[in-house]
Design a protein around this motif. Sequence first.
Motif, PDB file in Angstrom:
ATOM      1  N   PRO A  40      14.266  12.673   5.643  1.00 29.37           N
ATOM      2  CA  PRO A  40      12.914  12.218   5.287  1.00 29.37           C
ATOM      3  C   PRO A  40      11.857  13.320   5.374  1.00 29.37           C
ATOM      4  CG  PRO A  40      13.598  11.300   7.406  1.00 29.37           C
ATOM      5  CD  PRO A  40      14.783  12.023   6.837  1.00 29.37           C
ATOM      6  N   THR A  41      12.074  14.304   6.236  1.00 32.71           N
ATOM      7  CA  THR A  41      11.167  15.445   6.362  1.00 32.71           C
ATOM      8  C   THR A  41      12.009  16.706   6.527  1.00 32.71           C
ATOM      9  OG1 THR A  41      11.040  15.205   8.764  1.00 32.71           O
ATOM     10  CG2 THR A  41       9.329  14.089   7.480  1.00 32.71           C
ATOM     11  N   PRO A  42      11.439  17.865   6.182  1.00 36.37           N
ATOM     12  CA  PRO A  42      12.208  19.103   6.381  1.00 36.37           C
ATOM     13  C   PRO A  42      12.540  19.298   7.859  1.00 36.37           C
ATOM     14  CG  PRO A  42      10.265  19.521   5.030  1.00 36.37           C
ATOM     15  CD  PRO A  42      10.134  18.127   5.566  1.00 36.37           C
ATOM     16  N   PRO A  43      13.663  19.925   8.145  1.00 34.82           N
ATOM     17  CA  PRO A  43      14.016  20.212   9.543  1.00 34.82           C
ATOM     18  C   PRO A  43      12.950  21.080  10.207  1.00 34.82           C
ATOM     19  CG  PRO A  43      15.855  20.701   8.072  1.00 34.82           C
ATOM     20  CD  PRO A  43      14.663  20.423   7.209  1.00 34.82           C
ATOM     21  N   SER A  44      12.893  21.019  11.520  1.00 35.87           N
ATOM     22  CA  SER A  44      11.946  21.841  12.267  1.00 35.87           C
ATOM     23  C   SER A  44      12.320  23.313  12.114  1.00 35.87           C
ATOM     24  CB  SER A  44      11.970  21.458  13.747  1.00 35.87           C
ATOM     25  OG  SER A  44      13.192  21.867  14.332  1.00 35.87           O
ATOM     26  N   GLU A  45      11.364  24.171  12.420  1.00 35.77           N
ATOM     27  CA  GLU A  45      11.615  25.605  12.354  1.00 35.77           C
ATOM     28  C   GLU A  45      12.736  25.997  13.306  1.00 35.77           C
ATOM     29  OE1 GLU A  45       9.129  29.704  13.068  1.00 35.77           O
ATOM     30  OE2 GLU A  45       8.130  28.093  11.977  1.00 35.77           O
ATOM     31  N   SER A  50      18.261  28.084  14.023  1.00 37.05           N
ATOM     32  CA  SER A  50      19.612  27.911  14.547  1.00 37.05           C
ATOM     33  C   SER A  50      20.628  27.875  13.403  1.00 37.05           C
ATOM     34  CB  SER A  50      19.681  26.620  15.366  1.00 37.05           C
ATOM     35  OG  SER A  50      20.965  26.409  15.856  1.00 37.05           O
ATOM     36  N   LEU A  51      20.279  27.182  12.351  1.00 38.92           N
ATOM     37  CA  LEU A  51      21.148  27.091  11.178  1.00 38.92           C
ATOM     38  C   LEU A  51      21.300  28.465  10.519  1.00 38.92           C
ATOM     39  CD1 LEU A  51      22.729  25.068   9.474  1.00 38.92           C
ATOM     40  CD2 LEU A  51      20.631  24.624   8.210  1.00 38.92           C
ATOM     41  N   ALA A  52      20.210  29.203  10.427  1.00 40.74           N
ATOM     42  CA  ALA A  52      20.264  30.539   9.820  1.00 40.74           C
ATOM     43  C   ALA A  52      21.217  31.455  10.581  1.00 40.74           C
ATOM     44  CB  ALA A  52      18.859  31.147   9.781  1.00 40.74           C
ATOM     45  N   TYR A  53      21.108  31.454  11.905  1.00 41.09           N
ATOM     46  CA  TYR A  53      22.010  32.299  12.685  1.00 41.09           C
ATOM     47  C   TYR A  53      23.463  31.875  12.518  1.00 41.09           C
ATOM     48  CZ  TYR A  53      17.983  34.548  14.795  1.00 41.09           C
ATOM     49  OH  TYR A  53      16.825  35.268  14.986  1.00 41.09           O
ATOM     50  N   ALA A  54      23.703  30.579  12.464  1.00 43.15           N
ATOM     51  CA  ALA A  54      25.071  30.087  12.280  1.00 43.15           C
ATOM     52  C   ALA A  54      25.620  30.477  10.908  1.00 43.15           C
ATOM     53  CB  ALA A  54      25.117  28.567  12.454  1.00 43.15           C
ATOM     54  N   LEU A  55      24.724  30.583   9.913  1.00 40.80           N
ATOM     55  CA  LEU A  55      25.132  30.964   8.552  1.00 40.80           C
ATOM     56  C   LEU A  55      25.050  32.470   8.309  1.00 40.80           C
ATOM     57  CD1 LEU A  55      23.320  28.169   6.511  1.00 40.80           C
ATOM     58  CD2 LEU A  55      25.797  28.446   6.789  1.00 40.80           C
ATOM     59  N   GLN A  56      24.650  33.225   9.340  1.00 38.89           N
ATOM     60  CA  GLN A  56      24.464  34.670   9.204  1.00 38.89           C
ATOM     61  C   GLN A  56      23.466  34.975   8.079  1.00 38.89           C
ATOM     62  OE1 GLN A  56      28.449  36.131   8.570  1.00 38.89           O
ATOM     63  NE2 GLN A  56      29.197  35.167  10.432  1.00 38.89           N
ATOM     64  N   ALA A  57      22.396  34.191   8.039  1.00 39.56           N
ATOM     65  CA  ALA A  57      21.382  34.301   6.984  1.00 39.56           C
ATOM     66  C   ALA A  57      20.036  34.663   7.599  1.00 39.56           C
ATOM     67  CB  ALA A  57      21.279  32.977   6.230  1.00 39.56           C
ATOM     68  N   ASP A  58      19.118  35.040   6.752  1.00 41.21           N
ATOM     69  CA  ASP A  58      17.761  35.389   7.178  1.00 41.21           C
ATOM     70  C   ASP A  58      16.994  34.113   7.533  1.00 41.21           C
ATOM     71  OD1 ASP A  58      15.085  36.120   7.388  1.00 41.21           O
ATOM     72  OD2 ASP A  58      15.081  37.316   5.564  1.00 41.21           O
ATOM     73  N   PRO A  59      16.551  33.986   8.780  1.00 37.00           N
ATOM     74  CA  PRO A  59      15.812  32.776   9.173  1.00 37.00           C
ATOM     75  C   PRO A  59      14.568  32.528   8.324  1.00 37.00           C
ATOM     76  CG  PRO A  59      16.419  34.037  11.114  1.00 37.00           C
ATOM     77  CD  PRO A  59      16.758  34.885   9.918  1.00 37.00           C
ATOM     78  N   HIS A  60      13.848  33.591   7.963  1.00 39.28           N
ATOM     79  CA  HIS A  60      12.644  33.410   7.147  1.00 39.28           C
ATOM     80  C   HIS A  60      12.995  32.781   5.798  1.00 39.28           C
ATOM     81  CE1 HIS A  60      11.095  36.636   9.895  1.00 39.28           C
ATOM     82  NE2 HIS A  60      10.156  35.722   9.999  1.00 39.28           N
ATOM     83  N   GLU A  61      14.083  33.239   5.198  1.00 40.90           N
ATOM     84  CA  GLU A  61      14.487  32.721   3.890  1.00 40.90           C
ATOM     85  C   GLU A  61      14.809  31.227   3.976  1.00 40.90           C
ATOM     86  OE1 GLU A  61      17.687  33.573   0.291  1.00 40.90           O
ATOM     87  OE2 GLU A  61      17.932  34.622   2.201  1.00 40.90           O
ATOM     88  N   ILE A  62      15.532  30.836   5.004  1.00 42.59           N
ATOM     89  CA  ILE A  62      15.893  29.427   5.147  1.00 42.59           C
ATOM     90  C   ILE A  62      14.653  28.577   5.412  1.00 42.59           C
ATOM     91  CG2 ILE A  62      17.050  27.802   6.715  1.00 42.59           C
ATOM     92  CD1 ILE A  62      19.470  29.526   6.604  1.00 42.59           C
ATOM     93  N   ILE A  63      13.753  29.068   6.223  1.00 42.68           N
ATOM     94  CA  ILE A  63      12.528  28.315   6.515  1.00 42.68           C
ATOM     95  C   ILE A  63      11.725  28.102   5.230  1.00 42.68           C
ATOM     96  CG2 ILE A  63      10.304  28.402   7.723  1.00 42.68           C
ATOM     97  CD1 ILE A  63      11.849  29.918   9.994  1.00 42.68           C
ATOM     98  N   VAL A  64      11.594  29.139   4.431  1.00 39.91           N
ATOM     99  CA  VAL A  64      10.850  29.024   3.175  1.00 39.91           C
ATOM    100  C   VAL A  64      11.570  28.093   2.206  1.00 39.91           C
ATOM    101  CG1 VAL A  64      10.053  30.304   1.140  1.00 39.91           C
ATOM    102  CG2 VAL A  64       9.662  31.225   3.433  1.00 39.91           C
ATOM    103  N   LYS A  65      12.893  28.211   2.100  1.00 44.22           N
ATOM    104  CA  LYS A  65      13.646  27.324   1.207  1.00 44.22           C
ATOM    105  C   LYS A  65      13.523  25.862   1.622  1.00 44.22           C
ATOM    106  CE  LYS A  65      17.043  30.613  -0.515  1.00 44.22           C
ATOM    107  NZ  LYS A  65      16.764  30.536  -1.928  1.00 44.22           N
ATOM    108  N   ALA A  66      13.236  25.629   2.889  1.00 47.23           N
ATOM    109  CA  ALA A  66      13.053  24.254   3.378  1.00 47.23           C
ATOM    110  C   ALA A  66      11.634  23.747   3.125  1.00 47.23           C
ATOM    111  CB  ALA A  66      13.389  24.172   4.860  1.00 47.23           C
ATOM    112  N   GLY A  67      10.798  24.586   2.527  1.00 47.67           N
ATOM    113  CA  GLY A  67       9.445  24.156   2.203  1.00 47.67           C
ATOM    114  C   GLY A  67       8.441  24.369   3.315  1.00 47.67           C
ATOM    115  N   ARG A  68       8.780  25.227   4.248  1.00 45.56           N
ATOM    116  CA  ARG A  68       7.882  25.517   5.367  1.00 45.56           C
ATOM    117  C   ARG A  68       7.434  26.978   5.310  1.00 45.56           C
ATOM    118  NH1 ARG A  68       7.577  21.808   9.343  1.00 45.56           N
ATOM    119  NH2 ARG A  68       9.099  20.142   9.376  1.00 45.56           N
ATOM    120  N   VAL A  69       6.379  27.279   6.041  1.00 48.99           N
ATOM    121  CA  VAL A  69       5.929  28.667   6.203  1.00 48.99           C
ATOM    122  C   VAL A  69       6.334  29.088   7.608  1.00 48.99           C
ATOM    123  CG1 VAL A  69       3.928  30.205   6.288  1.00 48.99           C
ATOM    124  CG2 VAL A  69       3.974  28.311   4.653  1.00 48.99           C
TER     125      VAL A  69
END
Length: 103
Positions: A40-45, A50-69
């Motif tokens: 119903p709402t984007p996940p918290s930062e 936590s998801l970014a680290y588990a995916l070996q991805a850039d946390p900033h990129e995932i946060i932005v893709k989720a519609g957050r700053v």
Amino acid sequence: MIGNFVKNERVRLKLTQEELAEKAKMKATYLSKLERDQLPTPPSEEVLISLAYALQADPHEIIVKAGRVPSDFRDLILEDENVFKYLKRKVAEHNRKEDSNAI
């Protein structure tokens, strides 16, 4: 938007939803809903980081893709008037470019 990205990264890493959920310290049912963009709402930062680290991805990129700053981006924008003006100018340029492409 975020769901497809997370699923594609999970598949690229050859992880099951259960394995990724465990690495990211979340329930597999929550991850399943996230991947299907059914939250119903984007996940918290914090969850996204936590998801970014588990995916070996850039946390900033995932946060932005989720519609957050990302909070550090937000803080910099609010603290530095030059950053704010720069971004405002870039948005205006982007919008003009989109308007000219629509014609």
